[in-house]
Motif scaffolding. Structure first.
Motif, PDB file in Angstrom:
ATOM      1  N   THR A 148       0.847  -1.189   0.000  1.00  0.00           N
ATOM      2  CA  THR A 148       0.000   0.000   0.000  1.00  0.00           C
ATOM      3  C   THR A 148       0.884   1.240   0.000  1.00  0.00           C
ATOM      4  N   VAL A 149       0.491   2.254  -0.755  1.00  0.00           N
ATOM      5  CA  VAL A 149       1.184   3.535  -0.725  1.00  0.00           C
ATOM      6  C   VAL A 149       0.228   4.587  -0.164  1.00  0.00           C
ATOM      7  N   SER A 150       0.710   5.376   0.791  1.00  0.00           N
ATOM      8  CA  SER A 150      -0.087   6.456   1.371  1.00  0.00           C
ATOM      9  C   SER A 150       0.673   7.763   1.216  1.00  0.00           C
ATOM     10  N   PHE A 151      -0.056   8.870   1.195  1.00  0.00           N
ATOM     11  CA  PHE A 151       0.570  10.173   0.993  1.00  0.00           C
ATOM     12  C   PHE A 151      -0.437  11.258   1.362  1.00  0.00           C
ATOM     13  N   TRP A 152       0.083  12.459   1.527  1.00  0.00           N
ATOM     14  CA  TRP A 152      -0.764  13.624   1.764  1.00  0.00           C
ATOM     15  C   TRP A 152      -0.795  14.445   0.475  1.00  0.00           C
ATOM     16  N   LEU A 153      -1.997  14.790   0.047  1.00  0.00           N
ATOM     17  CA  LEU A 153      -2.189  15.484  -1.225  1.00  0.00           C
ATOM     18  C   LEU A 153      -2.884  16.819  -0.999  1.00  0.00           C
ATOM     19  N   TRP A 154      -2.356  17.852  -1.644  1.00  0.00           N
ATOM     20  CA  TRP A 154      -3.049  19.136  -1.761  1.00  0.00           C
ATOM     21  C   TRP A 154      -3.476  19.253  -3.221  1.00  0.00           C
ATOM     22  N   GLY A 213      -8.234  22.353  -2.210  1.00  0.00           N
ATOM     23  CA  GLY A 213      -7.033  22.641  -1.443  1.00  0.00           C
ATOM     24  C   GLY A 213      -7.095  22.034  -0.065  1.00  0.00           C
ATOM     25  N   GLY A 214      -6.045  22.242   0.715  1.00  0.00           N
ATOM     26  CA  GLY A 214      -5.929  21.640   2.032  1.00  0.00           C
ATOM     27  C   GLY A 214      -5.276  20.271   1.931  1.00  0.00           C
ATOM     28  N   TRP A 215      -4.466  19.913   2.919  1.00  0.00           N
ATOM     29  CA  TRP A 215      -3.771  18.633   2.909  1.00  0.00           C
ATOM     30  C   TRP A 215      -4.747  17.523   3.276  1.00  0.00           C
ATOM     31  N   VAL A 216      -4.882  16.535   2.399  1.00  0.00           N
ATOM     32  CA  VAL A 216      -5.817  15.419   2.576  1.00  0.00           C
ATOM     33  C   VAL A 216      -5.043  14.112   2.468  1.00  0.00           C
ATOM     34  N   TYR A 217      -5.290  13.203   3.409  1.00  0.00           N
ATOM     35  CA  TYR A 217      -4.598  11.907   3.433  1.00  0.00           C
ATOM     36  C   TYR A 217      -5.254  10.940   2.464  1.00  0.00           C
ATOM     37  N   HIS A 218      -4.421  10.234   1.686  1.00  0.00           N
ATOM     38  CA  HIS A 218      -4.914   9.222   0.752  1.00  0.00           C
ATOM     39  C   HIS A 218      -4.109   7.937   0.937  1.00  0.00           C
TER      40      HIS A 218
END
Length: 414
Positions: free
Chosen positions: A233-239, A280-285
């Motif tokens: 699994t890959v996770s990251f924070w996306l704006w 916008g805003g940092w969202v976890y995926h």
């Protein structure tokens, strides 16, 4: 109003004046409030484990809120995305609301998803989570290893650009972003300032000074070896922002995966063109890899932002990426008992038993002796095969090479 009327902290089971309040709201055209007729609470949220031997126990409190009785309760589970399987739960002795059940032990590496369902004598039914199976509980069986962790504070060999990229501005860059209404001012990492983002503007520049324009811009990971981790699994924070400008919500952000070092790509996640993640805003995926490409020694992750229309303001940023893989557990299968011991002075042969998980990680495996003699020394021999050889007045039942667990004095429990 129902909260104010409540006397036990649970409006789902009705309040003293629920019927009057609900009817009044509905008469005035409000939607009212539908009660949960069955409550399923305190569900065991199983953690990740390397146990491949013992069942995974799930407990819950299950009760009828309408004076009926629970007629069935079960766990619905599936392994690695296969078909759902049902296993029954039963009331705990002495209780009418406490239920228990278990999911059978699974070989690693495995991801197990599960949810609970129950019915009452009136034909009402419920699940937990309420919108199962779309949302469910899950845990991994195996050894979880962090393969790649990148906060982008240093260069770990990501590359910018791919065949087909045509963006004239807003190309990915690593640095400290200058914020606008569409682009972050700060990266996501608590300590640090660097992230990857689409185009650096200038202090005081316009909203669209260096946003994505004219096509696609790609950010590609280094090659990742997942050959020993069939589940990953890959996770990251996306704006991501695409809702400004003259043509809002017209573009998408894509997460793509490759299992052949970039020769081919599969889209694993799409953000946009509309939704709460597009402002916008940092969202976890979090994106599973194995359903889309076969984990190999040549896995790559690619992020693509694009402006394929006109008049859009598109900005994206990525930070704090973590890729984890689940590999086989270091635990053994259920141990084979090759026999007990020689006839003791009590005239009987001791009987060996084992309990716990045969794993160095969990460190809870134990061997005990029944029909042994308390306060007498004993030696436990162990190995990978069986034998039948005379040995100091008895029989050695373990084939060389063998090991022994020292000389131990048996206590009253063996």
């Amino acid at each position: 109003w129902l909260t104010l009327d409540d006397t036990d902290g649970n409006i789902d089971n009705g309040t003293p004046h629920y019927q009057d309040i609900d009817n009044a709201f509905r008469e005035q055209g409000f939607p009212g409030y539908d009660l949960d007729l069955i409550g399923i609470t305190d569900v065991t949220d199983l953690p990740n484990t390397d146990n491949e031997v013992l069942p995974y126990e799930v407990d819950a409190t299950i009760q009828s809120y309408v004076g009926s009785s629970i007629t069935s309760a079960s766990i619905r589970y599936r392994v690695n995305g296969a078909a759902w399987i049902t296993t029954d739960m039963s009331p705990v002795s002495g209780s009418s609301v406490d239920f228990t059940g278990s999911i059978p032990a699974q070989d690693s590496p495995t991801v197990v998803e599960y949810y609970l369902q129950a019915s009452d004598a009136l034909g009402n039914s419920a699940t937990n989570p309420g919108n199962a199976p779309t949302v469910n509980f899950s845990f991994a069986v195996g050894v979880i290893e962090e393969i790649l962790a990148d906060d982008f504070e240093s260069d770990l060999s990501w590359t910018v650009g791919a065949p087909g990229d045509a963006a004239s501005t807003g190309v990915w860059v690593r640095g400290d972003p200058i914020g606008t209404d569409a682009q972050p001012e700060q990266d996501h990492t608590v300590v640090g300032q660097q992230c990857y983002f689409t185009g650096q503007g200038s202090n005081g520049g316009s909203l669209g000074e260096n946003d994505v324009d004219g096509g696609v811009t790609s950010l590609v990971s280094p090659t990742i070896d997942l050959s020993n981790h069939p589940i990953a699994t890959v996770s990251f924070w996306l704006w991501y922002s695409n809702d400004a400008g003259a043509s809002p919500n017209a573009d998408i952000f894509e997460v793509q995966l490759s299992g052949d070092n970039g020769s081919s790509w599969t889209t694993a996640k799409t953000v946009g063109p509309t939704g709460v993640d597009t402002s916008g805003g940092w969202v976890y995926h979090e994106v599973p890899i194995h359903p889309f490409v076969t984990p190999s020694a040549q896995v790559k992750v690619r992020f693509q932002a694009s402006d394929l229309g006109s008049g859009s303001i598109v900005e994206a940023a990525v930070d704090d990426l973590v890729l984890v893989g689940i590999g086989p557990s270091d635990g053994c299968s259920t141990p084979t008992n090759y026999g007990g011991g020689k006839i003791s002075s009590a005239g009987v042969a001791p009987i060996l038993n084992s309990l716990g998980t045969p794993s160095a990680t969990t460190d809870d495996f134990a061997v005990n002796v029944d029909l042994g003699i308390s306060n007498k020394p004993a030696i436990l021999f162990h190995g990978a095969g069986a034998d039948d050889t005379p040995f100091f007045g008895g029989t050695r039942l373990v084939a060389p090479p063998i090991s022994r667990a020292g000389v131990r004095v048996l206590d009253s429990f063996g």
